[in-house]
Design a protein around this motif. Structure first.
Motif, short mmCIF file in Angstrom:
data_model
loop_
_atom_site.label_atom_id
_atom_site.label_comp_id
_atom_site.label_asym_id
_atom_site.label_seq_id
_atom_site.Cartn_x
_atom_site.Cartn_y
_atom_site.Cartn_z
N LEU A 384 -36.38 10.65 -23.37
CA LEU A 384 -36.39 11.88 -22.26
C LEU A 384 -35.59 13.01 -22.32
O LEU A 384 -34.19 12.48 -22.52
N GLU A 385 -35.80 13.85 -21.86
CA GLU A 385 -34.77 14.99 -23.39
C GLU A 385 -35.14 16.19 -21.32
O GLU A 385 -36.15 16.48 -20.73
N HIS A 386 -33.53 16.57 -21.55
CA HIS A 386 -33.59 17.66 -20.52
C HIS A 386 -32.87 18.80 -21.47
O HIS A 386 -31.89 18.86 -21.60
N ASN A 387 -34.05 20.24 -21.31
CA ASN A 387 -33.20 21.34 -22.03
C ASN A 387 -33.10 22.35 -21.07
O ASN A 387 -34.76 22.13 -20.19
N ASP A 388 -32.10 23.24 -21.34
CA ASP A 388 -32.10 24.72 -20.33
C ASP A 388 -33.12 25.46 -20.32
O ASP A 388 -33.61 26.46 -18.80
N HIS A 389 -34.22 25.16 -21.19
CA HIS A 389 -34.85 26.45 -21.39
C HIS A 389 -36.79 25.79 -20.19
O HIS A 389 -37.55 26.33 -19.39
#
Length: 647
Positions: A384-389
């Motif tokens: 699981l990743e969270h990126n700003d875009h």
């Protein structure tokens, strides 16, 4: 379609015949009696060594190649040395299934399983766990990636998704370059080479110890590479020059605690491109092993890349991973944080929606390898990743491996991976004059989303005899939300402006078969061969105006072949031959390429090695690819002499 010129000559046909003769040179003849017994012992040793080949990239832990449910190739130091190749991108030609095409003297297009381009964006490349993938254009600046090749322990290449463990952008493959521990590079090494294209190259490395627990090495190298010629016989002015220096120290705090510190500085100058590329990195890693197969590691690195004309990028990365075993479960889990700050310079043609920007990525992963039966293993995990875009991205996979018996393994996998948008996709502003009073405009799209992949893989690995092994992998990949180039309404004031933007209106399906065999024909002669077949279909959804993307399906060759011969001769001589072949690229008007490299090595004493290398013997020169932002030139026949001295 216009005829594609050929550079093949009478000399090339003669060399083709010599190639076959060279590749078919027998070894030491038919073994009998004591020689036959010795050969059998040697082959048995090879079989055991092959079964014990280990890697870390497929599961983020040490495991045997035969227990890996993925299409993996390991290029070890011996293969690197005997290839005679002198750069990382050229070394990747040794990997079955990778498409390596040189655009000019200092630019490569490299991919796995399709979508090759100067800015190939679906392949994640790492060096000692540090990403070499740039978020600017979602690819790798291959001409900045360098290290003393003698210090590389191995290069692990996974063909297929690796996103569950390595995160976004590990879509079509993962390349992990792993350098040797400092304890394995003790003493001093000097090396120098001179050639027709790689004009001069020199390096020095020294390794030593401080006390009983700390080993270190330092190194420096430099090179000058000459310009290639274009198709019109004019110099391409793509010569380039570079220098690099670095260090590594490994400190054993206790039998269970290991600390690593490493870093480097580099500068690369290309004659045809203004400005200089500079950069460096610092990395530290603390690894701890505990009883009952428990372990953890904490890694922190800072990486800086500066293009004095275009960009300054700083990357801060913190990564934690841990593993433990509980009954039939071998669990790996971890977390990561990455901060990328980027400052982009504008030019009269290129501007950015945000010239300064910082992006954060938070990630968690967990994977469980379950032993269902002594011969059956099931792997299940996700990241699981969270990126700003694009926000939250999930990238799961499941893999099943069956050891049919000691010599045969079957495996299958289903994986999901994403390629997150780059700064070019989101922030790019191009306004290029293409005719008097007419401008071509391309504007990035801040609402663009991630490209997604759903991959299905099957593989078979076999050791038929101690002397003969086979590996096969087949796959079907389904891509959605691929970036497309969409036309916007043209404006006519104050000048005619042909407006375009990016969107996610393309999709694709690819399938293929990769096979490789290895045969130790005699005690002194080893052969490796591989073939890759790939079929791509790229389409766009209703409402799209993109006519370019479907045609790029032909930018990756349908067939690739490779045949390598490693022959040990008397008096410590080595004769190594490599034949590479790939299909024509119709869309790019690139003819089929067949390339022959021959190396003659001699080690008169254990500390000194001499090598003579001839590359591309079948052509005076040939094109391999075209560039997006650089002008392509042709890869020439080249010769190289090198010397190394260890003391």
């Amino acid at each position: 379609m216009k005829p594609i010129p050929s550079h093949r000559s009478g000399l090339s046909r003669l060399l083709s015949a010599l190639t076959l003769a060279t590749l078919l040179i027998p070894g030491s003849g038919r073994a009998d009696g004591d020689e036959k017994d010795h050969l059998e012992r040697l082959l048995e040793m090879d079989f055991k060594e092959l079964a014990q080949i280990r890697l870390t990239s497929a599961a983020r832990k040490d495991q045997k190649l035969v227990d890996t449910a993925a299409a993996v190739t390991v290029i070890d130091q011996e293969q690197i040395r005997r290839s005679g190749l002198t750069s990382i991108p050229e070394l990747l030609r040794l990997v079955p299934g990778l498409n390596v095409a040189r655009i000019n003297a200092n630019t490569w297009a490299i991919t796995a399983r399709g979508f090759n381009a100067q800015y190939s964006n679906k392949l994640l490349v790492l060096m000692d766990g540090r990403t070499l993938y740039t978020p600017l254009f979602a690819g790798v600046n291959w001409n900045r990636q360098d290290v003393l090749l003698a210090d590389v322990e191995r290069i692990e290449v996974i063909r297929g998704p690796g996103a569950t463990l390595w995160g976004a952008n590990a879509v079509n493959g993962v390349i992990n370059i792993i350098t040797k521990k400092a304890a394995d590079t003790q003493g001093t090494r000097l090396s120098a080479s001179a050639g027709s294209s790689e004009t001069l190259q020199g390096s020095i490395r020294h390794g030593g110890k401080m006390g009983e627990s700390l080993n270190y090495r330092i190194y420096a190298k430099g090179f000058d590479h000459d310009s290639f010629l274009r198709a019109n016989n004019q110099p391409a002015q793509d010569d380039w020059h570079g220098k690099r220096g670095g260090f590594r120290a490994d400190w054993s705090l206790s039998p269970h605690d290991q600390m690593t510190f490493q870093g480097d500085l580099h500068a690369v100058d290309e004659t045809s491109v203004p400005g200089e590329k500079q950069g460096g990195h610092l990395l530290t890693r603390w690894s701890k092993t505990l009883p009952d197969e428990r372990n953890w590691s904490l890694q922190l690195y800072f990486d800086r890349n500066v293009d004095t004309i275009f960009e300054q990028t700083n990357t801060y990365d913190l990564d934690w991973q841990a593993g433990f075993r509980h009954h039939d479960h071998a669990v790996m889990w971890g977390a990561g944080y990455r901060l990328v700050t980027m400052q982009l310079n504008t030019t009269p043609v290129i501007q950015w929606a945000h010239s300064e920007r910082q992006d954060q990525t938070f990630s968690l992963f967990a994977q469980d390898e379950i032993t269902l039966h002594p011969d059956w293993r099931w792997t299940l995990g996700t990241k699981l990743e969270h990126n700003d875009h694009t926000g939250v991205e999930w990238q799961p996979n499941t893999r099943l491996l069956w050891r049919v018996n000691d010599g045969h393994t079957l495996w299958g996998a289903i994986s999901r991976a994403v390629r997150t948008p780059s700064r070019v996709d989101a922030d790019f502003r191009l306004a290029a004059p293409i005719a008097p009073g007419t401008i071509l405009s391309v504007v990035g799209n801040p609402r663009i989303i991630s490209e997604t992949l759903l991959a299905y893989e099957l593989g078979y690995r076999a050791q038929f005899t101690p002397a003969f092994s086979l590996e096969m992998a087949t796959f079907y990949n389904r891509y959605d939300h691929l970036v497309s180039l969409e036309a916007l309404p043209t404006t006519f004031f104050p000048v005619v402006t042909l407006r375009n933007t990016y969107d996610n209106k393309a999709l694709a399906g690819t399938y293929g078969l990769e096979s490789a065999v290895e045969w130790r024909a005699t005690e002194t002669w080893k052969l490796r061969a591989s073939h890759t077949w790939l079929k791509m279909n790229i389409d766009v959804i209703n409402g799209s105006t993109d006519t370019l993307s479907p045609a790029t399906a032909d930018d990756t060759p349908r067939h690739q072949w490779q045949l390598r011969s490693l022959l040990d001769l008397p008096h410590d001589l080595e004769l190594d031959t490599a034949l590479y072949s790939m299909d024509r690229l119709d869309h790019l008007s690139i003819p089929a390429v067949t390339r022959l490299d021959v190396r003659l090595g001699w080690r008169p004493v254990p500390a000194v090695g001499v090598s003579l290398m001839a590359q591309n013997l079948l052509d005076d020169r040939h094109p391999e690819f075209t560039g997006t932002s650089v002008i392509a030139s042709e890869v020439p026949r080249a010769f190289l002499a090198s010397l190394d001295w260890n003391f």
